[in-house]
Design a protein around this motif. Structure first.
Motif, short mmCIF file in Angstrom:
data_model
loop_
_atom_site.label_atom_id
_atom_site.label_comp_id
_atom_site.label_asym_id
_atom_site.label_seq_id
_atom_site.Cartn_x
_atom_site.Cartn_y
_atom_site.Cartn_z
N THR A 227 -1.20 5.06 11.64
CA THR A 227 -0.74 3.89 11.93
C THR A 227 -0.90 2.83 10.88
O THR A 227 -0.29 2.05 10.26
N VAL A 228 -2.49 2.78 10.40
CA VAL A 228 -2.96 1.76 9.33
C VAL A 228 -2.04 2.18 7.96
O VAL A 228 -1.88 1.10 7.16
N ALA A 229 -2.00 3.44 7.78
CA ALA A 229 -1.36 3.68 6.58
C ALA A 229 0.17 3.41 6.48
O ALA A 229 0.88 2.68 5.56
N PHE A 230 0.71 3.46 7.68
CA PHE A 230 2.18 2.96 7.68
C PHE A 230 2.24 1.38 7.65
O PHE A 230 3.07 0.85 7.04
N TYR A 235 3.61 -3.16 4.28
CA TYR A 235 3.40 -4.27 3.83
C TYR A 235 3.92 -4.53 2.37
O TYR A 235 4.21 -5.51 1.77
N PHE A 236 3.43 -3.57 1.44
CA PHE A 236 3.59 -3.35 0.17
C PHE A 236 5.15 -3.09 -0.15
O PHE A 236 5.38 -2.89 -1.28
N GLY A 237 5.86 -2.73 0.80
CA GLY A 237 7.20 -2.45 0.59
C GLY A 237 7.61 -1.10 -0.09
O GLY A 237 8.39 -0.87 -0.80
N ALA A 270 4.58 5.92 -4.95
CA ALA A 270 4.51 4.46 -5.58
C ALA A 270 4.67 4.17 -7.05
O ALA A 270 5.07 3.14 -7.34
N GLY A 271 4.30 5.47 -7.84
CA GLY A 271 4.61 5.35 -9.18
C GLY A 271 6.06 5.28 -9.66
O GLY A 271 6.53 4.39 -10.40
N PHE A 272 6.95 6.00 -9.03
CA PHE A 272 8.33 5.91 -9.32
C PHE A 272 8.88 4.68 -8.97
O PHE A 272 10.15 4.45 -9.31
#
Length: 366
Positions: A227-230, A235-237, A270-272
């Motif tokens: 849940t925290v990871a989701f 939040y960061f999109g 995240a990198g892509f």
């Protein structure tokens, strides 16, 4: 000393007591049934694990003077509600994101190739064109094999629809009756065992609370971390947040290795998506904070009563039991390793202590 004498001494040391022999037979029969009949008994074993997880909530309600049947009904309805939410809300979301990720893979592959070309232009002495071509060829083969596995899995899953329906019907029914008739079923199981079971009772009492705390704690850890990871990824999109959060949540099942493995897809997506920007760095830092809080805060709180095991023992247990029983083997690797540790320490010592107690008891009565 001959080999026969050594073997006889070993047998006399460990199996001279009747309880030790009975315990060995029970363990062998139990493991044999799970190994050879596990696929056939999978619905029952799944229901047994779920009932084991839910029994804590039933006991909590009963301690607050809620009647047994009402407590079972309330907990069971909560379980059904969670199952329906999983089936109709979470699973379609994860499936849609998985399909989107597969469709996005060619573009990610092209972006990765462009990144390698840029690195080769910047550092021609470190990265040669031949190395880039080899990397691209390896990545292409892996992508082809991944596509073939996905197609095979999707075709094979068509034949498992009936099995899934059976699970969805049988498992809830079994869970309800395992909770409702727990005392009767436990009494019947104990009636099949010999009356003299001091050693088995001692080992079970040592393991019962620890296994219950571990299983429930691990279930809670998966939900909290996922849940925290989701929420963090959303939040960061970050795209595919639900899919990545499920992966991160289940990664806690494999100590040490799971966190490292889950880092790769999170960093890759995240990198892509962001490129080598500040947003990428923020996502990586946030993910590192989640893993640090899980390992240093959440795990000590949830598993404060767990028996300490050496990291080597944990990794070997995960590899061994995971190779035998797959997901459930990984899930129960640490409890099973703890059980083996308790057996190793309690078997010969427990027998000797029990004999000493039987010897001292008559003298004390006199």
């Amino acid at each position: 000393m001959t080999l026969r004498a050594v073997f006889k001494g070993w047998v006399d040391h460990y199996f001279s007591d009747e309880e030790a022999v009975i315990l060995l037979v029970v363990l062998v029969l139990g493991f044999t049934a799970v190994i050879f009949l596990g696929r056939m008994l999978a619905p029952f074993l799944t229901a047994l694990v779920i009932a084991f997880l839910l029994q804590g909530a039933v006991s909590w309600l009963e301690r607050r003077h809620v009647p047994h049947l009402l407590a079972v009904t309330l907990v069971f309805l909560g379980f059904i509600g969670m199952l329906l939410a999983l089936a109709f809300i979470l699973m379609p979301l994860i499936w849609n994101q998985l399909v989107g990720l597969v469709q996005e893979t060619p573009r990610m592959f092209a972006s990765g190739q462009q990144l390698l070309d840029d690195l080769q232009e910047r550092y021609p002495q470190l990265i040669t064109p031949d190395q880039i071509q080899n990397w691209i060829a390896v990545a292409g083969r892996e992508m082809t094999q991944f596509g073939q596995r996905a197609l095979t899995l999707s075709l094979a899953s068509l034949g498992n629809v009936l099995a899934l329906i059976i699970y969805l019907v049988l498992v809830p029914i079994l869970v309800f009756f395992l909770l409702k008739d727990r005392e009767t079923l436990v009494g019947f199981t104990l009636s099949l065992l010999p009356q003299k079971r001091t050693l088995m009772t001692r080992i079970w009492n040592e393991m019962d609370d620890q296994i219950a705390n571990y299983v429930r704690g691990k279930f809670i850890e998966i939900i909290i971390v996922g849940t925290v990871a989701f929420l963090t990824f959303a939040y960061f999109g970050l795209p595919y947040s639900a899919l990545l959060a499920v992966l991160v949540g289940f990664s806690v099942l494999v100590p040490y290795i799971g966190a490292a493995v889950a880092t790769l897809p999170v960093a890759a997506v995240a990198g892509f998506h962001f490129g080598m920007t500040d947003e990428f760095l923020y996502v990586v830092i946030a993910y590192g904070i989640i893993q640090a809080l899980d390992g240093n805060v959440l795990v000590p709180i949830l598993f404060s009563e767990a028996v300490n095991l050496h990291p080597v023992s944990i990794i070997v247990a995960v590899l061994f039991f995971g190779g035998i029983w797959g997901f459930w083997g990984i899930f129960f690797a640490i409890p099973l390793a703890t059980l083996l540790k308790a057996l190793v320490y309690a078997w010969p010592r427990g027998i000797k202590r029990h004999r000493q107690e039987e010897t001292v008891a008559p003298l004390t009565e006199e």
